[in-house]
Enzyme design. Structure first.
Site, PDB file in Angstrom:
ATOM      1  N   ASP A   1       0.837  -1.195   0.000  1.00 38.96           N
ATOM      2  CA  ASP A   1       0.000   0.000   0.000  1.00 38.96           C
ATOM      3  C   ASP A   1       0.877   1.252   0.000  1.00 38.96           C
ATOM      4  OD1 ASP A   1      -1.723   2.155   0.736  1.00 38.96           O
ATOM      5  OD2 ASP A   1      -3.152   0.689   1.534  1.00 38.96           O
TER       6      ASP A   1
ATOM      7  N   SER B   1       8.586 -14.419  12.784  1.00 46.14           N
ATOM      8  CA  SER B   1       7.632 -15.520  12.847  1.00 46.14           C
ATOM      9  C   SER B   1       6.551 -15.162  13.860  1.00 46.14           C
ATOM     10  CB  SER B   1       8.358 -16.820  13.214  1.00 46.14           C
ATOM     11  OG  SER B   1       7.465 -17.909  13.290  1.00 46.14           O
TER      12      SER B   1
ATOM     13  N   TYR C   1      -2.442 -20.860   9.765  1.00 45.36           N
ATOM     14  CA  TYR C   1      -1.430 -19.853  10.079  1.00 45.36           C
ATOM     15  C   TYR C   1      -0.128 -20.466  10.607  1.00 45.36           C
ATOM     16  CZ  TYR C   1       0.617 -15.795  12.508  1.00 45.36           C
ATOM     17  OH  TYR C   1       1.457 -14.805  12.949  1.00 45.36           O
TER      18      TYR C   1
ATOM     19  N   LYS D   1       4.226 -20.184   9.559  1.00 41.49           N
ATOM     20  CA  LYS D   1       5.222 -19.602  10.447  1.00 41.49           C
ATOM     21  C   LYS D   1       6.258 -20.639  10.892  1.00 41.49           C
ATOM     22  CE  LYS D   1       3.900 -15.301  10.623  1.00 41.49           C
ATOM     23  NZ  LYS D   1       4.767 -14.214  10.115  1.00 41.49           N
TER      24      LYS D   1
END
EC number: 1.1.1.102
Length: 367
Positions: A92, A207, A221, A225
């Site tokens: 962004d 992480s 998820y 990680k």
């Protein structure tokens, strides 16, 4: 010699012989203690030979992916406070420009620069390689790379869309393995050659504590990680001879926009388990992570729970100080005992929630 004198002599000899047997455990204990003390002293004497020389951030070029908000922005601020030149990388552009203004407030000299580059670090390696080259042409070779780009999605295994687990890209679908894993692989691949040539550098992977222990709601998820740990260990073995050191940071829940977004879909069980360790502030987390990266520590943890998890999950991970290795050896048994109570508590939370959910369903059917 009389019989009484002979008997007395025999008793004295017997006591003398047996007293040695009684003292033997104490003698062995003293020998072992002396050996341990000598061993520890020897380790401390050679530790400067194996510990990396700290990286000086004053004048260094630090690249931070995911640097437009959250922990990434706080890490950029912390490095800038120490005189570093910063390249912020994120998707962004508007957020990047805002972050640039916030970081620049903490300059300690007029020479410092904050460069912004808008790119998706997980989509195309050639683009990532190109922007890293662009950053190095403007601010010099990368001294430290901070891989902080990532996202979190929580939900029960059967409720998470299958596409979320994949690494391929589809329209309007955020992929965890793509962002959390490849989003760290690509920037690292882009800087490693130059670091090897210069025989210096730091690479940091951000992480999560969910990358050390798999918890309810993190079936998508946690693996993304956990993957960073495998990458970091393998990479560290390759690049250590070049005086390049890897740091894996395992922050707990931190008050960031990412956590706010994650909480929208977080199951009750996950919320209750997460509450046991509280929420940290990004500035606090950033200070610890930057300190560990500068020192060249492989593990970076926050708070008592984080320290315990790092010691418990150290396995075959590298150490960069003798003190760290000794602490892991000494505390392993105690921490495992404490961890069993934690696991029992987590299982109890999951079981209670399941029972409550079933009772609620049964009540709805009766109505």
């Amino acid at each position: 010699m009389s019989s009484e004198e002979g008997l007395s002599s025999t008793i004295t000899d017997w006591l003398f012989i047996n007293s040695w047997w009684l003292l033997l455990p104490f003698i062995m204990l003293l020998v072992v203690a002396a050996f341990i003390v000598a061993f520890v002293l020897l380790l401390y004497m050679i530790s400067p030979l194996i510990s990396p020389k700290p990286l000086k951030l004053n004048g260094a070029h630090v690249v931070v992916t995911g640097g437009s908000s959250g922990i990434g922005k706080s890490i950029a601020v912390e490095c800038y406070k120490q005189g570093a030149f910063i390249t912020l990388v994120a998707r962004d552009e508007a957020k990047l420009l805002q972050a640039k203004k916030e970081v620049e407030k903490f300059a300690i000299n007029d020479k410092q620069v904050v460069l912004c580059i808008s790119v998706d670090v997980s989509s195309d390696y050639s683009q990532v390689e190109s922007v890293i080259k662009q950053a190095q042409e403007k601010l010099g070779p990368v001294d430290m790379l901070v891989n902080c780009a990532g996202l979190a999605i929580s939900g029960k295994f059967e409720d998470v869309e299958v596409d979320r687990f994949k690494s391929e890209r589809r329209l309007n679908s955020q992929k965890l393995m793509e962002v959390n894993y490849l989003g760290s692989v690509y920037p690292t691949r882009a800087v490693i050659t130059t670091m090897k040539e210069r025989r210096m550098g730091r690479i940091m992977f951000v992480s999560s504590q969910a990358g050390q222990i798999g918890l309810f709601g993190y079936t998508a998820y946690s693996p993304s990680k956990f993957a960073l740990r495998g990458l970091a260990e393998s990479l560290q073995m390759e690049i250590k001879p070049y005086n390049i050191y890897v740091t894996v940071a395992y922050p707990p829940d931190t008050e960031t926009p990412g956590l706010a977004e994650e909480n929208k879909t977080k199951p009750l069980e996950t919320k209750l388990i997460s509450e046991t360790s509280g929420v940290c502030q990004p500035d606090q987390v950033a200070k610890i992570i930057v300190r560990d990266a500068v020192q060249g520590n492989f593990n970076s943890s926050v708070g008592p729970d984080g320290y315990m998890l790092s010691a418990l999950t150290c396995g075959m991970s590298p150490v960069t100080s003798i003190t760290e290795g000794l602490q892991q050896i000494v505390t392993m048994g105690l921490f495992r005992t404490i961890a069993l109570f934690y696991l029992g508590s987590f299982d109890s939370i999951v079981r209670r929630c399941m029972i409550q959910r079933e009772q609620s369903k049964a009540a709805d059917k009766r109505e």
